[in-house]
Design a protein around this motif. Structure first.
Motif, mmCIF file in Angstrom:
data_model
loop_
_atom_site.group_PDB
_atom_site.id
_atom_site.type_symbol
_atom_site.label_atom_id
_atom_site.label_comp_id
_atom_site.label_asym_id
_atom_site.label_seq_id
_atom_site.Cartn_x
_atom_site.Cartn_y
_atom_site.Cartn_z
ATOM 1 N N ALA A 1 0.864 -1.192 0.000
ATOM 2 C CA ALA A 1 0.000 0.000 0.000
ATOM 3 C C ALA A 1 0.890 1.228 0.000
ATOM 4 C CB ALA A 1 -0.998 -0.027 1.146
ATOM 5 N N ASP A 2 0.487 2.274 0.658
ATOM 6 C CA ASP A 2 1.282 3.494 0.631
ATOM 7 C C ASP A 2 1.679 3.884 2.044
ATOM 8 O OD1 ASP A 2 -0.614 5.742 1.667
ATOM 9 O OD2 ASP A 2 -1.825 4.597 0.251
ATOM 10 N N LEU A 3 2.603 4.822 2.112
ATOM 11 C CA LEU A 3 3.142 5.202 3.413
ATOM 12 C C LEU A 3 2.140 5.915 4.305
ATOM 13 C CD1 LEU A 3 6.748 6.260 2.432
ATOM 14 C CD2 LEU A 3 5.975 4.157 3.509
ATOM 15 N N ALA A 4 0.998 6.310 3.762
ATOM 16 C CA ALA A 4 -0.048 6.872 4.616
ATOM 17 C C ALA A 4 -0.634 5.782 5.511
ATOM 18 C CB ALA A 4 -1.149 7.499 3.773
ATOM 19 N N HIS A 5 -0.586 4.523 5.065
ATOM 20 C CA HIS A 5 -1.137 3.410 5.836
ATOM 21 C C HIS A 5 -0.077 2.656 6.630
ATOM 22 C CE1 HIS A 5 -4.255 3.887 2.671
ATOM 23 N NE2 HIS A 5 -4.984 3.894 3.764
ATOM 24 N N HIS A 6 1.124 2.566 6.089
ATOM 25 C CA HIS A 6 2.186 1.798 6.762
ATOM 26 C C HIS A 6 3.457 2.631 6.771
ATOM 27 C CE1 HIS A 6 -0.406 -1.651 6.535
ATOM 28 N NE2 HIS A 6 -0.502 -1.500 5.236
ATOM 29 N N ARG A 7 3.994 2.846 7.944
ATOM 30 C CA ARG A 7 5.251 3.570 8.038
ATOM 31 C C ARG A 7 6.392 2.576 7.946
ATOM 32 N NH1 ARG A 7 2.960 5.958 12.879
ATOM 33 N NH2 ARG A 7 4.589 4.781 13.868
ATOM 34 N N LEU A 8 7.519 3.033 7.435
ATOM 35 C CA LEU A 8 8.678 2.151 7.296
ATOM 36 C C LEU A 8 9.217 1.705 8.647
ATOM 37 C CD1 LEU A 8 10.645 3.761 4.339
ATOM 38 C CD2 LEU A 8 9.205 1.729 4.333
ATOM 39 N N GLU A 9 8.902 2.452 9.718
ATOM 40 C CA GLU A 9 9.384 2.053 11.049
ATOM 41 C C GLU A 9 8.607 0.866 11.609
ATOM 42 O OE1 GLU A 9 7.867 5.520 11.104
ATOM 43 O OE2 GLU A 9 9.582 5.933 9.849
ATOM 44 N N THR A 10 7.452 0.552 11.040
ATOM 45 C CA THR A 10 6.656 -0.564 11.525
ATOM 46 C C THR A 10 7.461 -1.845 11.315
ATOM 47 O OG1 THR A 10 4.665 0.609 10.866
ATOM 48 C CG2 THR A 10 4.436 -1.749 11.317
ATOM 49 N N PRO A 11 7.719 -2.624 12.376
ATOM 50 C CA PRO A 11 8.589 -3.800 12.238
ATOM 51 C C PRO A 11 8.152 -4.776 11.147
ATOM 52 C CG PRO A 11 8.189 -3.346 14.550
ATOM 53 C CD PRO A 11 7.294 -2.426 13.766
ATOM 54 N N MET A 12 6.857 -5.057 11.039
ATOM 55 C CA MET A 12 6.404 -6.017 10.039
ATOM 56 C C MET A 12 6.677 -5.509 8.627
ATOM 57 S SD MET A 12 2.785 -7.182 8.636
ATOM 58 C CE MET A 12 2.752 -5.583 7.947
ATOM 59 N N VAL A 13 6.400 -4.221 8.387
ATOM 60 C CA VAL A 13 6.631 -3.646 7.056
ATOM 61 C C VAL A 13 8.121 -3.629 6.756
ATOM 62 C CG1 VAL A 13 6.429 -1.540 5.670
ATOM 63 C CG2 VAL A 13 4.502 -2.316 7.072
ATOM 64 N N ARG A 14 8.920 -3.267 7.728
ATOM 65 C CA ARG A 14 10.385 -3.234 7.532
ATOM 66 C C ARG A 14 10.902 -4.628 7.185
ATOM 67 N NH1 ARG A 14 14.101 0.131 6.050
ATOM 68 N NH2 ARG A 14 13.372 1.693 7.465
ATOM 69 N N ARG A 15 10.436 -5.665 7.894
ATOM 70 C CA ARG A 15 10.889 -7.035 7.595
ATOM 71 C C ARG A 15 10.457 -7.472 6.202
ATOM 72 N NH1 ARG A 15 9.530 -7.829 13.015
ATOM 73 N NH2 ARG A 15 7.499 -8.633 12.458
ATOM 74 N N LEU A 16 9.222 -7.132 5.814
ATOM 75 C CA LEU A 16 8.753 -7.492 4.470
ATOM 76 C C LEU A 16 9.627 -6.857 3.398
ATOM 77 C CD1 LEU A 16 4.859 -7.268 4.571
ATOM 78 C CD2 LEU A 16 6.218 -9.246 3.937
ATOM 79 N N LEU A 17 9.905 -5.563 3.556
ATOM 80 C CA LEU A 17 10.693 -4.865 2.551
ATOM 81 C C LEU A 17 12.138 -5.352 2.537
ATOM 82 C CD1 LEU A 17 9.260 -1.268 3.037
ATOM 83 C CD2 LEU A 17 8.787 -2.852 1.149
ATOM 84 N N ASP A 18 12.709 -5.591 3.715
ATOM 85 C CA ASP A 18 14.102 -6.045 3.784
ATOM 86 C C ASP A 18 14.282 -7.470 3.276
ATOM 87 O OD1 ASP A 18 14.813 -3.584 4.772
ATOM 88 O OD2 ASP A 18 15.000 -4.248 6.859
ATOM 89 N N SER A 19 13.233 -8.293 3.354
ATOM 90 C CA SER A 19 13.372 -9.691 2.930
ATOM 91 C C SER A 19 12.952 -9.926 1.481
ATOM 92 C CB SER A 19 12.568 -10.606 3.847
ATOM 93 O OG SER A 19 11.182 -10.380 3.676
ATOM 94 N N ALA A 20 12.364 -8.921 0.846
ATOM 95 C CA ALA A 20 11.908 -9.095 -0.539
ATOM 96 C C ALA A 20 13.101 -9.229 -1.477
ATOM 97 C CB ALA A 20 11.047 -7.906 -0.958
ATOM 98 N N ARG A 21 12.908 -10.009 -2.513
ATOM 99 C CA ARG A 21 13.954 -10.151 -3.522
ATOM 100 C C ARG A 21 14.042 -8.894 -4.388
ATOM 101 N NH1 ARG A 21 11.565 -15.259 -3.052
ATOM 102 N NH2 ARG A 21 13.039 -16.803 -2.302
ATOM 103 N N LEU A 22 12.930 -8.140 -4.471
ATOM 104 C CA LEU A 22 12.876 -6.884 -5.211
ATOM 105 C C LEU A 22 11.820 -5.999 -4.569
ATOM 106 C CD1 LEU A 22 13.593 -5.117 -7.738
ATOM 107 C CD2 LEU A 22 11.698 -6.271 -8.890
ATOM 108 N N VAL A 23 12.123 -4.721 -4.406
ATOM 109 C CA VAL A 23 11.153 -3.740 -3.922
ATOM 110 C C VAL A 23 10.900 -2.754 -5.056
ATOM 111 C CG1 VAL A 23 10.688 -1.878 -2.271
ATOM 112 C CG2 VAL A 23 11.848 -3.962 -1.514
ATOM 113 N N VAL A 24 9.635 -2.579 -5.393
ATOM 114 C CA VAL A 24 9.236 -1.610 -6.413
ATOM 115 C C VAL A 24 8.588 -0.437 -5.704
ATOM 116 C CG1 VAL A 24 7.814 -1.194 -8.455
ATOM 117 C CG2 VAL A 24 8.862 -3.450 -8.107
ATOM 118 N N LEU A 25 9.123 0.755 -5.913
ATOM 119 C CA LEU A 25 8.549 1.969 -5.360
ATOM 120 C C LEU A 25 7.756 2.670 -6.453
ATOM 121 C CD1 LEU A 25 11.562 3.428 -3.331
ATOM 122 C CD2 LEU A 25 9.691 2.003 -2.509
ATOM 123 N N THR A 26 6.528 3.100 -6.122
ATOM 124 C CA THR A 26 5.709 3.801 -7.103
ATOM 125 C C THR A 26 5.496 5.241 -6.658
ATOM 126 O OG1 THR A 26 3.589 3.217 -6.085
ATOM 127 C CG2 THR A 26 4.496 1.667 -7.696
#
Length: 182
Positions: free
Chosen positions: A129-154
């Protein structure tokens, strides 16, 4: 009962909110480790096309599992399926679009804790989703982004969109492979 007997001082309310926001009341049973995303798509702002890009990537993969983390009232995928399969995992609605399994949240989380979905063994695309709903400091979101093989930013092709894109990219771990969709 008088009003003074039931009202809490503002400092207590602020402290309780800060504890809730920090995840102090999060359920320890939520385990996302089995769901390492192949691709995580993060909108740097609302309306940047994150859901559309995530769906396009999932369809390009053929058989895939697409998760959307946006609340149901802002979901970009809620009408994307051609077959609805109902709530098959607590907290998640499942649908099908061709060979893609699409799951989206069944209800808005008041605590910020998102239940772990069932694994499917298919390549996993996560619409963060977007950063209005999930902040990068949220542990779950941070783990998802750090463990992804690729992160696409829109982002949208505007000066504020580009600024949000650059700021978000700088907040991610330096070894996270990035792609940009503008």
């Amino acid at each position: 009962m008088n009003r003074a007997a039931v009202s809490a001082p503002l400092e207590q309310v602020k402290a309780a909110w800060a504890a809730l926001d920090a995840g102090a009341f999060a359920s320890p049973s939520v385990d996302w480790r089995m769901n390492r995303p192949t691709v995580a798509v993060l909108g740097t702002h609302g309306g940047s096309g994150a859901s559309t890009i995530a769906l396009a990537i999932a369809e390009a993969l053929g058989e895939a599992h697409l998760l959307e983390l946006a609340p149901p009232d802002t979901s970009g995928l809620i009408a994307a399926t051609t077959a609805e399969l109902g709530e098959v995992t607590p907290g998640w609605w499942r649908g099908q679009r061709g060979e893609v399994i699409v799951e989206y949240l069944a209800r808005r989380s008041l605590t910020g804790v998102i239940p772990a979905p069932a694994g499917s063994g298919l390549p996993l695309v996560v619409d963060v989703a977007d950063l209005a709903h999930h902040r990068l400091e949220t542990p779950m979101v941070r783990r998802l982004l750090d463990s992804a093989r690729l992160v696409v930013l829109t982002a949208s092709a505007t000066v504020p969109g580009w600024r949000r894109l650059a700021a978000t990219a700088q907040q991610l771990a330096p070894d996270v492979p990035l792609a940009f969709a503008v």
